[in-house]
Design a protein around this motif. Structure first.
Motif, PDB file in Angstrom:
ATOM      1  N   ILE A 110       0.821  -1.215   0.000  1.00  0.00           N
ATOM      2  CA  ILE A 110       0.000   0.000   0.000  1.00  0.00           C
ATOM      3  C   ILE A 110       0.857   1.268   0.000  1.00  0.00           C
ATOM      4  N   ASP A 111       1.918   1.282   0.787  1.00  0.00           N
ATOM      5  CA  ASP A 111       2.771   2.467   0.842  1.00  0.00           C
ATOM      6  C   ASP A 111       3.416   2.757  -0.518  1.00  0.00           C
ATOM      7  N   GLN A 112       3.848   1.721  -1.214  1.00  0.00           N
ATOM      8  CA  GLN A 112       4.449   1.911  -2.525  1.00  0.00           C
ATOM      9  C   GLN A 112       3.416   2.407  -3.539  1.00  0.00           C
ATOM     10  N   ARG A 113       2.211   1.871  -3.472  1.00  0.00           N
ATOM     11  CA  ARG A 113       1.157   2.321  -4.384  1.00  0.00           C
ATOM     12  C   ARG A 113       0.771   3.771  -4.087  1.00  0.00           C
ATOM     13  N   TYR A 114       0.780   4.142  -2.814  1.00  0.00           N
ATOM     14  CA  TYR A 114       0.529   5.541  -2.442  1.00  0.00           C
ATOM     15  C   TYR A 114       1.633   6.441  -3.017  1.00  0.00           C
ATOM     16  N   GLU A 115       2.868   5.982  -2.971  1.00  0.00           N
ATOM     17  CA  GLU A 115       3.978   6.742  -3.551  1.00  0.00           C
ATOM     18  C   GLU A 115       3.802   6.897  -5.063  1.00  0.00           C
ATOM     19  N   VAL A 116       3.220   5.895  -5.711  1.00  0.00           N
ATOM     20  CA  VAL A 116       2.913   6.013  -7.140  1.00  0.00           C
ATOM     21  C   VAL A 116       1.945   7.175  -7.352  1.00  0.00           C
ATOM     22  N   LEU A 117       0.916   7.285  -6.499  1.00  0.00           N
ATOM     23  CA  LEU A 117      -0.032   8.404  -6.612  1.00  0.00           C
ATOM     24  C   LEU A 117       0.668   9.752  -6.464  1.00  0.00           C
ATOM     25  N   ILE A 118       1.542   9.848  -5.491  1.00  0.00           N
ATOM     26  CA  ILE A 118       2.288  11.091  -5.293  1.00  0.00           C
ATOM     27  C   ILE A 118       3.098  11.414  -6.548  1.00  0.00           C
ATOM     28  N   THR A 119       3.712  10.390  -7.122  1.00  0.00           N
ATOM     29  CA  THR A 119       4.482  10.567  -8.354  1.00  0.00           C
ATOM     30  C   THR A 119       3.584  11.060  -9.491  1.00  0.00           C
ATOM     31  N   LEU A 120       2.394  10.469  -9.605  1.00  0.00           N
ATOM     32  CA  LEU A 120       1.469  10.879 -10.664  1.00  0.00           C
ATOM     33  C   LEU A 120       1.039  12.330 -10.496  1.00  0.00           C
ATOM     34  N   PHE A 121       0.779  12.732  -9.264  1.00  0.00           N
ATOM     35  CA  PHE A 121       0.419  14.134  -9.033  1.00  0.00           C
ATOM     36  C   PHE A 121       1.604  15.060  -9.333  1.00  0.00           C
ATOM     37  N   SER A 122       2.825  14.617  -9.050  1.00  0.00           N
ATOM     38  CA  SER A 122       3.984  15.461  -9.356  1.00  0.00           C
ATOM     39  C   SER A 122       4.148  15.628 -10.870  1.00  0.00           C
ATOM     40  N   LEU A 145      -5.735   0.981  -8.193  1.00  0.00           N
ATOM     41  CA  LEU A 145      -4.621   0.503  -7.362  1.00  0.00           C
ATOM     42  C   LEU A 145      -5.098  -0.005  -6.002  1.00  0.00           C
ATOM     43  N   ASN A 146      -6.414  -0.077  -5.849  1.00  0.00           N
ATOM     44  CA  ASN A 146      -7.031  -0.543  -4.590  1.00  0.00           C
ATOM     45  C   ASN A 146      -6.621   0.306  -3.394  1.00  0.00           C
ATOM     46  N   LEU A 147      -6.558   1.610  -3.611  1.00  0.00           N
ATOM     47  CA  LEU A 147      -6.255   2.527  -2.525  1.00  0.00           C
ATOM     48  C   LEU A 147      -7.535   3.195  -2.055  1.00  0.00           C
ATOM     49  N   GLU A 148      -7.520   3.617  -0.807  1.00  0.00           N
ATOM     50  CA  GLU A 148      -8.693   4.275  -0.227  1.00  0.00           C
ATOM     51  C   GLU A 148      -8.711   5.759  -0.614  1.00  0.00           C
ATOM     52  N   LYS A 149      -9.853   6.364  -0.418  1.00  0.00           N
ATOM     53  CA  LYS A 149     -10.038   7.791  -0.718  1.00  0.00           C
ATOM     54  C   LYS A 149      -9.010   8.650   0.035  1.00  0.00           C
ATOM     55  N   ILE A 153      -6.651  11.720  -1.407  1.00  0.00           N
ATOM     56  CA  ILE A 153      -6.710  13.073  -0.835  1.00  0.00           C
ATOM     57  C   ILE A 153      -5.341  13.498  -0.319  1.00  0.00           C
ATOM     58  N   ALA A 154      -4.652  12.599   0.357  1.00  0.00           N
ATOM     59  CA  ALA A 154      -3.323  12.923   0.896  1.00  0.00           C
ATOM     60  C   ALA A 154      -2.316  13.168  -0.231  1.00  0.00           C
ATOM     61  N   ALA A 155      -2.372  12.362  -1.288  1.00  0.00           N
ATOM     62  CA  ALA A 155      -1.458  12.557  -2.418  1.00  0.00           C
ATOM     63  C   ALA A 155      -1.761  13.866  -3.125  1.00  0.00           C
ATOM     64  N   ARG A 156      -3.041  14.169  -3.308  1.00  0.00           N
ATOM     65  CA  ARG A 156      -3.430  15.420  -3.960  1.00  0.00           C
ATOM     66  C   ARG A 156      -3.003  16.627  -3.120  1.00  0.00           C
ATOM     67  N   ALA A 157      -2.997  16.486  -1.818  1.00  0.00           N
ATOM     68  CA  ALA A 157      -2.599  17.588  -0.936  1.00  0.00           C
ATOM     69  C   ALA A 157      -1.134  17.982  -1.136  1.00  0.00           C
ATOM     70  N   THR A 158      -0.316  17.071  -1.681  1.00  0.00           N
ATOM     71  CA  THR A 158       1.094  17.382  -1.895  1.00  0.00           C
ATOM     72  C   THR A 158       1.304  18.424  -2.998  1.00  0.00           C
ATOM     73  N   ILE A 159       0.278  18.656  -3.811  1.00  0.00           N
ATOM     74  CA  ILE A 159       0.402  19.618  -4.912  1.00  0.00           C
ATOM     75  C   ILE A 159      -0.732  20.648  -4.869  1.00  0.00           C
ATOM     76  N   MET A 160      -1.264  20.894  -3.690  1.00  0.00           N
ATOM     77  CA  MET A 160      -2.426  21.758  -3.518  1.00  0.00           C
ATOM     78  C   MET A 160      -2.301  23.103  -4.219  1.00  0.00           C
ATOM     79  N   GLU A 161      -1.103  23.688  -4.213  1.00  0.00           N
ATOM     80  CA  GLU A 161      -0.920  25.008  -4.837  1.00  0.00           C
ATOM     81  C   GLU A 161      -1.057  24.965  -6.362  1.00  0.00           C
ATOM     82  N   SER A 162      -1.014  23.756  -6.941  1.00  0.00           N
ATOM     83  CA  SER A 162      -1.113  23.614  -8.400  1.00  0.00           C
ATOM     84  C   SER A 162      -2.498  23.227  -8.888  1.00  0.00           C
TER      85      SER A 162
END
Length: 167
Positions: A110-122, A145-149, A153-162
Motif C-alpha cells: 500500500i505504501d508503494q502504491r501511495y507513492e505512485v499516486l504522489i508521483t502521478l500528481f507530481s 490501485l485498490n487505494l482508499e479515498k 486526498i493525501a497525495a493530492r494535498a502534496t500539490i495543492m498550490e497547483s
C-alpha cells in the motif's frame, strides 16, 4: 490441430501490455520484475501526462527523473522509456489503465502504491497546474490501485498550490 488449440499459449512470453513488450525487446538483459514495474509505472505516468492531449517538456523531465528515482536508472535509459511510454499513450488513447494497475497491486504494498499516486500528481503538477481531467484520471488510477479515498486526498494535498480548481 483442434479448434481449442488455437486458444492455447504458443510458448511466447506473456506481455502485460504493448509497453511491456517493447521494454522486453529493447532491454532483453533486464530482470522481468523490473520490466513489469517499469512498464506499469511509465504507462501510468504517460497516461496522466497525456490526459490533456499535450505532454509538456516539464512533464517529460519529471517522468524521467521519477523513473531515475524509482528504479535507479541512468538518465539516458529513463528518457528512452519515458518517450516510449508517451508514444504508446498517444497511439492507444483509449487504453484501459487497469492493465497498468493490476501488476502494481500484485507486486507493491500500500505504501508503494501511495507513492505512485504522489508521483502521478507530481507529473500532473510539473507544468504548473493540475486540471480536473488530470485529477480525475489519478482518482481512477487510485481506485484501480485498490487505494482508499484518504490516499488520494493525501497525495493530492502534496500539490495543492497547483490545483486549477482552487485558482
Amino acid at each position: 490441430m483442434s479448434f481449442w488449440d488455437l486458444f492455447k499459449s504458443q510458448d511466447k512470453t506473456p506481455h502485460l501490455n504493448n509497453l511491456h513488450e517493447k521494454l522486453i525487446d529493447n532491454f532483453p538483459d533486464s530482470e522481468e520484475d523490473e520490466l513489469v514495474f517499469l512498464a506499469c509505472l511509465a504507462g501510468l505516468m504517460a497516461r496522466v501526462a497525456h490526459v490533456d492531449f499535450n505532454v509538456s517538456e516539464t512533464e517529460i523531465e519529471q517522468m524521467k527523473s521519477s523513473l531515475m528515482k524509482w528504479v535507479k536508472l541512468d538518465g539516458q535509459k529513463a528518457l528512452i522509456i519515458t518517450k516510449m511510454a508517451i508514444k504508446e499513450m498517444k497511439e492507444f488513447q483509449g487504453l484501459d489503465t487497469r492493465d497498468y494497475c493490476r501488476p502494481l497491486v500484485d507486486r507493491c504494498n500500500i505504501d508503494q502504491r501511495y507513492e505512485v499516486l504522489i508521483t502521478l500528481f507530481s507529473i500532473a503538477a510539473s507544468d504548473g497546474s493540475v486540471d480536473i481531467n488530470e485529477s480525475n484520471e489519478i482518482h481512477y488510477i487510485s481506485n484501480s490501485l485498490n487505494l482508499e479515498k484518504k490516499h488520494f486526498i493525501a497525495a493530492r494535498a502534496t500539490i495543492m498550490e497547483s490545483l486549477k480548481s482552487l485558482k
